[in-house]
Design an enzyme around this catalytic site. Structure first.
Site, PDB file in Angstrom:
ATOM      1  N   HIS A 104     -11.949 -53.813 -47.972  1.00 34.00           N
ATOM      2  CA  HIS A 104     -12.336 -53.653 -46.565  1.00 34.00           C
ATOM      3  C   HIS A 104     -11.101 -53.590 -45.691  1.00 34.00           C
ATOM      4  O   HIS A 104      -9.977 -53.825 -46.145  1.00 34.00           O
ATOM      5  CB  HIS A 104     -13.204 -54.845 -46.138  1.00 34.00           C
ATOM      6  CG  HIS A 104     -12.438 -56.133 -46.099  1.00 34.00           C
ATOM      7  ND1 HIS A 104     -12.112 -56.844 -47.228  1.00 34.00           N
ATOM      8  CD2 HIS A 104     -11.885 -56.824 -45.062  1.00 34.00           C
ATOM      9  CE1 HIS A 104     -11.411 -57.910 -46.897  1.00 34.00           C
ATOM     10  NE2 HIS A 104     -11.251 -57.916 -45.588  1.00 34.00           N
ATOM     11  N   ASP A 106     -10.163 -55.137 -41.711  1.00 28.62           N
ATOM     12  CA  ASP A 106     -10.809 -56.171 -40.904  1.00 28.62           C
ATOM     13  C   ASP A 106     -11.563 -55.642 -39.687  1.00 28.62           C
ATOM     14  O   ASP A 106     -11.049 -54.831 -38.920  1.00 28.62           O
ATOM     15  CB  ASP A 106      -9.782 -57.227 -40.485  1.00 28.62           C
ATOM     16  CG  ASP A 106      -9.329 -58.020 -41.686  1.00 28.62           C
ATOM     17  OD1 ASP A 106     -10.126 -58.179 -42.630  1.00 28.62           O
ATOM     18  OD2 ASP A 106      -8.168 -58.473 -41.699  1.00 28.62           O
ATOM     19  N   HIS A 254      -7.917 -54.071 -47.947  1.00 24.87           N
ATOM     20  CA  HIS A 254      -7.468 -55.234 -48.720  1.00 24.87           C
ATOM     21  C   HIS A 254      -8.663 -55.963 -49.324  1.00 24.87           C
ATOM     22  O   HIS A 254      -9.819 -55.718 -48.957  1.00 24.87           O
ATOM     23  CB  HIS A 254      -6.602 -56.159 -47.862  1.00 24.87           C
ATOM     24  CG  HIS A 254      -7.296 -56.730 -46.671  1.00 24.87           C
ATOM     25  ND1 HIS A 254      -7.460 -56.029 -45.492  1.00 24.87           N
ATOM     26  CD2 HIS A 254      -7.894 -57.925 -46.466  1.00 24.87           C
ATOM     27  CE1 HIS A 254      -8.105 -56.770 -44.624  1.00 24.87           C
ATOM     28  NE2 HIS A 254      -8.397 -57.938 -45.190  1.00 24.87           N
ATOM     29  N   ARG A 270      -5.843 -67.797 -39.566  1.00 31.55           N
ATOM     30  CA  ARG A 270      -5.710 -66.353 -39.372  1.00 31.55           C
ATOM     31  C   ARG A 270      -5.822 -65.970 -37.899  1.00 31.55           C
ATOM     32  O   ARG A 270      -6.598 -66.577 -37.147  1.00 31.55           O
ATOM     33  CB  ARG A 270      -6.866 -65.706 -40.150  1.00 31.55           C
ATOM     34  CG  ARG A 270      -6.950 -64.234 -40.080  1.00 31.55           C
ATOM     35  CD  ARG A 270      -8.140 -63.771 -40.895  1.00 31.55           C
ATOM     36  NE  ARG A 270      -9.159 -63.273 -39.984  1.00 31.55           N
ATOM     37  CZ  ARG A 270     -10.067 -62.352 -40.316  1.00 31.55           C
ATOM     38  NH1 ARG A 270     -10.105 -61.869 -41.540  1.00 31.55           N
ATOM     39  NH2 ARG A 270     -10.932 -61.928 -39.436  1.00 31.55           N
TER      40      ARG A 270
HETATM   41  C1  OGA Z   1      -8.806 -61.689 -44.242  1.00 33.80           C
HETATM   42  C2  OGA Z   1      -8.937 -61.492 -45.685  1.00 33.80           C
HETATM   43  C3  OGA Z   1      -7.933 -62.074 -47.746  1.00 33.80           C
HETATM   44  C4  OGA Z   1      -7.738 -63.316 -48.512  1.00 33.80           C
HETATM   45  O1  OGA Z   1      -8.306 -62.736 -43.812  1.00 33.80           O
HETATM   46  O2  OGA Z   1      -9.180 -60.767 -43.502  1.00 33.80           O
HETATM   47  O3  OGA Z   1      -9.562 -60.557 -46.105  1.00 33.80           O
HETATM   48  O4  OGA Z   1      -7.202 -63.191 -49.629  1.00 33.80           O
HETATM   49  N1  OGA Z   1      -8.270 -62.354 -46.429  1.00 33.80           N
HETATM   50  O5  OGA Z   1      -8.100 -64.396 -48.040  1.00 33.80           O
HETATM   51 MN    MN Z   2      -9.978 -59.187 -44.452  1.00 35.35          MN
END
Ligand code: OGA
Ligand code: MN
Length: 308
Positions: A104, A106, A254, A270
């Protein structure tokens, strides 16, 4: 003195010599911005920072998202900080315990998808829990010119209900997530404003292409998803505690790899940058084929009966 060391051929670089708990000089900020445009994923190891420092650092790259579309595990005092954790609170599972486990980019299921995301690792399981990033410039640039031309003209319908594991977070959370995030439309290819390169913007949260049937869309979505995450386009980040990793959602997809012991803690905070582009809601979709001469009603009915 900052140094920039590539970590992968597709994307990823480590920035050494930065202390993100302190204000950045204009010079260092310039180095970081240039490295971000070039390497798409930046890793700042060994950072000792607070949530407020994370916000201050991320603001250098633009306004921050307040996560109004996913208000489930925000920091208690700072709306711009989301807590990504598998730690339970009062015996209850965390609403972000299984976040990001299909490919995906974000907030693509919102009208203003996140520009970049910055993640700070506070705890990690003893093994597993890596994050993978795929370079969507390369994904686009390696398509044949005919496929590029076709995909250039497409728009994807991004749907939060395709978030893997959403239902497992509990029926109320899943329902609220979907209520706050009705499907939205974004171009299948986006021009990156800083690099001037085109990036594929299709991932596993795309349900259908506008104007194509579901049956026509599905195999193409599958193909583009598989193509875009070929191992040669991917950097896989092995986390160390106190890493800060920032990535560009406009030219990457990712995936959080869910290969770790759920009894061990994986705990991150985050921030996300507000997008520099706005898509549109499905309800405001223009009628397809509006400009075409109408077929006779009889033929149109016959074609409609054959379509699924
Ligand atoms: C995010 C995500 C990836 C992870 O924070 O958007 O997809 O490995 N994280 O936690
Ligand atoms: Mn993500």
């Amino acid at each position: 003195m900052l140094t920039v060391e590539p970590l992968g051929y597709a994307c990823g670089a480590r920035i050494a010599g930065a202390d993100l708990s302190k204000p950045l000089s204009d010079h260092d900020l310039g180095v970081i911005k240039a490295a971000w445009t070039k390497h798409l994923v930046l890793v700042f190891p060994k950072q000792q920072i607070t949530p407020v420092d994370l916000v201050a650092f991320s603001r250098h790259f633009g306004e921050l998202e307040d996560y109004a579309s996913q208000p489930f595990n925000r920091h208690p005092d700072i709306n711009e900080v989301m807590v990504l954790t598998n730690k339970r609170t009062n015996g209850k599972a965390s609403p972000t315990y299984n976040a990001g486990q299909n490919w995906h980019t974000d907030l693509s299921y919102t009208i203003r998808p996140a520009k970049g995301t910055t993640l700070y690792c506070l705890e990690r399981p003893s093994v597993g829990g890596d994050t993978m990033f795929a370079n969507m410039y390369l994904a686009y640039e390696t398509l044949s010119p005919k496929m590029q031309a076709f995909v250039d003209g497409l728009e994807g319908i991004h749907d939060a209900s395709l978030i893997q594991g959403l239902e497992k977070r509990g029926p109320e959370i899943a329902a609220e997530y979907k209520r706050l995030n009705p499907p939205v439309i974004h171009p299948a290819v986006r021009l990156h404003p800083e690099s001037g390169r085109k990036a594929l913007y299709v991932n596993e949260r795309v349900r259908q292409f506008v104007g194509l049937s579901e049956a026509e869309s599905k195999p193409l979505i599958r193909f583009l998803c598989d193509h875009s995450v070929a191992s040669r386009f991917v950097y896989r980040h092995y986390w160390s505690v106190k890493d800060v990793v920032m990535w560009d959602n406009r030219c990457l997809t990712h995936l959080a790899v869910g290969d770790y012991d759920p009894n061990e803690s994986r705990h991150m905070i985050r921030t996300s940058g507000k997008g520099d582009y706005v898509g549109r809601r499905v309800e405001t979709e223009r009628p397809q084929n509006a400009a075409r001469p109408a077929a006779s009603a009889e033929i149109a009915a016959g074609i409609a009966a054959l379509r699924d």
